[in-house]
Design a protein around this motif. Sequence first.
Motif, PDB file in Angstrom:
ATOM      1  N   GLN A 224      97.225  72.654  59.222  1.00 29.68           N
ATOM      2  CA  GLN A 224      97.150  74.048  58.804  1.00 29.68           C
ATOM      3  C   GLN A 224      98.544  74.542  58.418  1.00 29.68           C
ATOM      4  O   GLN A 224      99.548  73.975  58.868  1.00 29.68           O
ATOM      5  N   PRO A 225      98.618  75.595  57.588  1.00 29.93           N
ATOM      6  CA  PRO A 225      99.933  76.178  57.295  1.00 29.93           C
ATOM      7  C   PRO A 225     100.642  76.555  58.591  1.00 29.93           C
ATOM      8  O   PRO A 225     100.043  77.108  59.514  1.00 29.93           O
ATOM      9  N   GLY A 226     101.926  76.218  58.660  1.00 30.58           N
ATOM     10  CA  GLY A 226     102.689  76.509  59.862  1.00 30.58           C
ATOM     11  C   GLY A 226     102.720  75.377  60.864  1.00 30.58           C
ATOM     12  O   GLY A 226     103.491  75.428  61.831  1.00 30.58           O
ATOM     13  N   ASP A 227     101.886  74.370  60.670  1.00 29.29           N
ATOM     14  CA  ASP A 227     101.921  73.212  61.568  1.00 29.29           C
ATOM     15  C   ASP A 227     103.238  72.464  61.427  1.00 29.29           C
ATOM     16  O   ASP A 227     103.922  72.553  60.390  1.00 29.29           O
ATOM     17  N   ARG A 228     103.570  71.721  62.463  1.00 33.44           N
ATOM     18  CA  ARG A 228     104.763  70.882  62.416  1.00 33.44           C
ATOM     19  C   ARG A 228     104.365  69.464  62.853  1.00 33.44           C
ATOM     20  O   ARG A 228     104.373  69.139  64.043  1.00 33.44           O
ATOM     21  N   PRO A 229     104.008  68.618  61.895  1.00 37.18           N
ATOM     22  CA  PRO A 229     103.583  67.259  62.238  1.00 37.18           C
ATOM     23  C   PRO A 229     104.767  66.371  62.593  1.00 37.18           C
ATOM     24  O   PRO A 229     105.883  66.574  62.127  1.00 37.18           O
TER      25      PRO A 229
END
Length: 549
Positions: A224-229
């Motif tokens: 999702q937007p804002g995720d940090r993988p």
Amino acid sequence: MSHSSPLVLANIIGAHCQKDANLDAITFVHITADGKFEDEVRSYQQLWDYGQHIAAALDQADMQAGDSFGLLMKNHPEFVDAMVGASISNTVFVPIDPRTKGDKLSYMLNFAECRGVIVADYALANLLSALAEPEQAAQSTVEWVWVLETAEQPPPCHQSFANTRLLRDIYSGPTPALAVRALDPEDPMQLLFTSGTTGDPKAIVAPHSRFGGNATLGELFGLQPGDRPYTGLSLTHANAQIITLGMGLQMGLRTVVSRQFTKSRLWDITRRYGCTSFNLLGGMTNAIYSEAELDNDSDNPVRFVLSAGMPAQLWAAFQKRFSVKVFEFYGAAEGGITINPPGHGPMGSIGKPLPSMEAQIVNEHDQPCADNEPGRIVFRAIDGQVLPVKYFKNPEASTKKTYGGWLRMGDIGYRDEQGWFYFLYREGGGIRRNGDFIDPAPIEKKLAEHAQIRDVFVYGVPALSGSVGEKDIVAAIVVAKGNDSPSEQASADFNSAAIFDYCRQHLPSNTVPSYLQCIDEIPKTASEKPQERFLLEQFSTQSTTVFSQ
């Protein structure tokens, strides 16, 4: 900046430079020998600028469109710089596990017709040795070597190869302004070597569209937007390249990549950088779960884990202990994907194919298997078209892989009544004991829970009874110990009888290992997949590190 195809990596970077050039696109993390964090950030603008420097240097080396070069390093920022530079110049990079050496390294470089190599200094000695082999030197196409200097270890003399440059010199000076010359998304982006478990590895000709197209599937994979993988898997492997790097870049996420996988500091990394997801392969799961339980195991920012090969028996326990959801998927670098998002399918299922694909389970006559009947896993496009696969200089293998219009995964599995797919084992890799198929996952889970065991992998060896097709079960284990060698440890305080008793108490009798193979470290590929063939080579009933009931 050219925007000829949105599937070309350089154009993905270029597009972001127009709107969020200074965003910290990728943070590269390194855990030092004394346990400290070191990191280096690449913004989209830096990826573009350093990629331009690489592309200009490739031009200076007279690299033409379609020419290839080797990429021999861990997960450094310069790895991605080289990927970008290759797509600007329309050359082909060949990622190689930096641990590779000797004849295998010579073979891969020569087979791929690499005209040059970008290498980290800690892998330079192996490279120079491989290039100096008399039998290989006559076939070598390598004309230049560029060296990334690191603090990991002093490199050998650079002058050992005539045409050598330092990457820091290539990055100096004004940034070039080259147009992106990879115009056709079906042109080759890289040659991606397979693991080569049954012989010389094959090289997949992977086009730009394979990377760029799969990179657009981030939302289908739960991002999702804002995720940090985050990933600790090697960028020499398609999983890290596409599932983390590609999808993160495509979605404009602040991706985190560690130099190499670390099971002991995994959760520390996610906490420090606020990572909301990470990807793992089956070979990593037991290693992570085997770590001693800590009070803060569940105190982490990870929302879900992208898993390829989560054992069904470990699934619920893993989710509960670390307070995460498991997003299971299945696929290969050649193609074919199934997904099982959290809460959708049964635990243990690899999911259902993407909407664009059709999957089947077929028998040895290519006839569809009944529900719950094991068979070969195959894929094709939903419109009936074969999923194209091309192996470099190997048309026979390419044809065999897609024989009959289906992409053949080389795996055995089954499909249930609701259409959910399940993976069982690689073709030829199953463990049959007393006529039953033995699933290694519950054996591995139970051994991973033993306080003395730090990692485990279960495989089969030809049965001592001599029964055709039957195998005895071997549990390769890494035990908690000091600085002793496995044999010294085994003769000192490793109590194999206690481990066998533990197995008999907690496992069905037919699944209790025949042997315990005590080793320092389970040999694994760059993607953390256990390498059974090396364990087989080491296995001997006469060894002081192999114990029987």
